[in-house]
Design a protein around this motif. Sequence first.
Motif, PDB file in Angstrom:
ATOM      1  N   CYS A  23      -1.720  -4.877   0.548  1.00 11.98           N
ATOM      2  CA  CYS A  23      -1.163  -6.229   0.629  1.00 11.98           C
ATOM      3  C   CYS A  23      -2.235  -7.161   1.187  1.00 11.98           C
ATOM      4  O   CYS A  23      -3.172  -6.732   1.863  1.00 11.98           O
ATOM      5  N   GLN A  24      -2.045  -8.446   0.974  1.00 11.52           N
ATOM      6  CA  GLN A  24      -2.915  -9.440   1.611  1.00 11.52           C
ATOM      7  C   GLN A  24      -2.858  -9.275   3.117  1.00 11.52           C
ATOM      8  O   GLN A  24      -1.778  -9.085   3.672  1.00 11.52           O
ATOM      9  N   CYS A  26      -3.963  -6.936   5.019  1.00 12.73           N
ATOM     10  CA  CYS A  26      -3.716  -5.585   5.530  1.00 12.73           C
ATOM     11  C   CYS A  26      -4.776  -5.212   6.574  1.00 12.73           C
ATOM     12  O   CYS A  26      -5.969  -5.158   6.276  1.00 12.73           O
ATOM     13  N   CYS A  51       0.321   4.151   3.623  1.00 17.38           N
ATOM     14  CA  CYS A  51      -0.339   3.085   2.866  1.00 17.38           C
ATOM     15  C   CYS A  51      -1.807   3.409   2.612  1.00 17.38           C
ATOM     16  O   CYS A  51      -2.466   2.709   1.840  1.00 17.38           O
ATOM     17  N   CYS A 210       0.726  -5.606  10.441  1.00 14.42           N
ATOM     18  CA  CYS A 210       1.083  -5.586   9.024  1.00 14.42           C
ATOM     19  C   CYS A 210       1.884  -6.837   8.702  1.00 14.42           C
ATOM     20  O   CYS A 210       3.048  -6.947   9.075  1.00 14.42           O
ATOM     21  N   THR A 212       3.193  -7.863   6.011  1.00 13.29           N
ATOM     22  CA  THR A 212       4.357  -7.627   5.161  1.00 13.29           C
ATOM     23  C   THR A 212       5.539  -7.137   5.985  1.00 13.29           C
ATOM     24  O   THR A 212       6.674  -7.576   5.797  1.00 13.29           O
ATOM     25  N   PRO A 218      -0.226 -13.766   6.336  1.00 14.74           N
ATOM     26  CA  PRO A 218      -1.244 -12.718   6.203  1.00 14.74           C
ATOM     27  C   PRO A 218      -2.608 -13.108   6.769  1.00 14.74           C
ATOM     28  O   PRO A 218      -3.373 -12.244   7.169  1.00 14.74           O
TER      29      PRO A 218
END
Lengths: 297, 391
Positions: A23-24, A26, A51, A210, A212, A218
């Motif tokens: 994800c962006q 991360c 992940c 994180c 997300t 982000p």
Amino acid sequence: MSKPVPLSKLDEKEFIVPANSACQGCAGSIVARIVSKVIGEDMVRQEVACCGPAFGNITQPVFYGEVFEGAGAMMTGFARAFNRLGRDDIRVTGIIGDGGTTDIGFQGLSASAERNEDMLWVCYDNEAYMNTGGQRSSATTKFAATTTTPVGEFSRGKKERKKPLPILVGVHRVPYMATASVAYPEDFIGKLQYAKPVKGFRFIQVSAPCPTGWNYDPRYSVKVAKEMVLSGLWPLYEVVEGALRITYKPKELKPVKDVLRSQGRFRHITDEEVDEIQGEVDEFWGRLQEKDGGPLF
Amino acid sequence: MAKFEVMVGNKAVAYAAKLARVKYVSAFPITPQTTIVQYLADMIANGELDADYVNMEGELSCQSSAMTAATTVRSFTATSGPGLLYMHHPMHMTTWARLPLVMAVVHRSTKGMQPDQMDTMSQRDTGWLMIECQNSQELLDTGIMSFKIAEDERVRLPTIFMGDGYILSYTSEPVELPAQEEVDAFLPPYKRPYPMFPEEAKEAMALMSQMWNPFVDPQNVWKQQQEAAMNAKTVIREVNAEFEKWFGRSYGNGLVEEYKCEGVEAVLVAMGTIASTAKTAIDQLQRDGRKVGLVAIKSFKPFPDDDFQRIGADVKAMGVIDRNVSTGTLGGITFTELRHSLYDLDERPMTLNFHAGMRGKEVRVEDIKRMAEKTLKAARGEKVTPLVEWA
Ligand SMILES: Cc1ncc(C[n+]2csc(CCOP(=O)(O)OP(=O)(O)O)c2C)c(N)n1
């Protein structure tokens, strides 16, 4: 004891492939990049369900074991077999999530620590099972909203406090144990460099926010990580053969309130709940300072 | 020079691992397997075997660590019943990674400590080869052969060799121990099946991307495992024949052992120690003029379909003794697999099934003779019921 080393002092060579499916924002991929740069050519990596396969496409041999619970045992097999063939130059390294470390992988973690297996276990701590959609782990901070500890009329988020994993590993009296943060790469690199040539069980738990799962913009992952250190939510310290040392001491801890409130997962918490966490943070920080420079127990 | 020694089945298993010069042993106690890893611990402590011996914290870890060790050195572990059930998840992974790990299983029921095959049958579809033994000598010999079978390039699948708890594990029999030099000649040193060293990064990455490539048919992994398991039929026969050349012993054709099957009208089909008891029953029955033989299944995986088609075409009835049960299915597991093998025959024999020996329930010569009489009755074309019975 480790000495901080800035990223710019490391060899330019990168072992992580630029594109990945993280994800962006991360922070896990920052962990993977730094670990792979420091351990580099000597690394054989163990990966389990987490992940990691998304953010950690590192161009060194890797064994992806779908055995989520098996990191400790799988690294044991590698370390023993390599050493048996005289390849003690190989650094068996795991980049393992908090779930694979403190929950389903805890038995194997403790057992490998007890046997003092020759491995470097890096736990990137995003405080939940993020790969499956942000469910609570025992590393989740109290009151955090996760997809299995949602906030509602009858629920205030996670009920239990965060498992004190670094201390639990430390009391195994392993050769090396440290906490680290993606916001303090020089501290993290220093710890990795110290740990790399050490024989036996080495463990580093790295705070890796994180966006997300924690629900913040982000772009702020490093900022969030930094504030956790500055507020004492994630103190940086190491334990070498049972002796504790704080590796970064903010002059004065920032209040946890703003740090928590900046993360969507804590947006609901009341002042009393903030006070409860503040109390725990102060108490833990006080104890760490008392023990600083002496034995962990 | 080979020498004889009186030993229990578990010691024979430990000798198999020792003679194969395993380099990694992961250990966890469970009755009736425990003494295998105790013997190995002694052998290492006395300097008879040079290996890493790791006291793991449970069978899941025994399997997981022996799996990764097998990327690099010859590895071994052993377990029974619940321990095997606990290994289930990494067992799939060991097959998926095509690692030729060898494991001994001393059968123990899923309930209680006495033997039946519910432990290994619960792992039926993990992709492991499974080879059953009837006595201590066979355990030792099969153990050595298992490494050669598993490590063959045409196979490269993890392999279980197994025998019944108590009846074999703790019963003493004379066993011929082959000489180490001969075993070394029969079983060459381990070839690392994986590029796992850092300097092999390119090969390792290529292998990984092949395994993970989303454009590769995701079913390929199983397709290849299936091909390898079918290849194993040939490899097992070859290894069994080669073993005979070196050591003067072999076990049927490696897949099945046909005992006094010439000119018979019916056969019993059994595995493990029930098969060895059945030999006595067959001897007695044939002395009385009954035309019944025995087929002992040695390789359960791969299942010897071809042999059963050949044998099935020659007899009128087959009575299958199953020390296992698959609830919700008509009969036991070997019965089901056997009937499946026979389906393509133009003329199929009658097939009967006997559940026997569950949780160590004693199976006596008399019991087996009765099963044989019932099977012979079916062979004569008489009506027999029930088709599947609890003996
Ligand atoms: C035995 C098993 N149980 C559950 C899962 C599903 N699963 C895959 S990844 C994961 C969460 C991993 O969490 P963590 O270790 O914290 O790493 P993260 O996803 O946060 O990177 C879970 C529950 C699994 N793969 N295997």
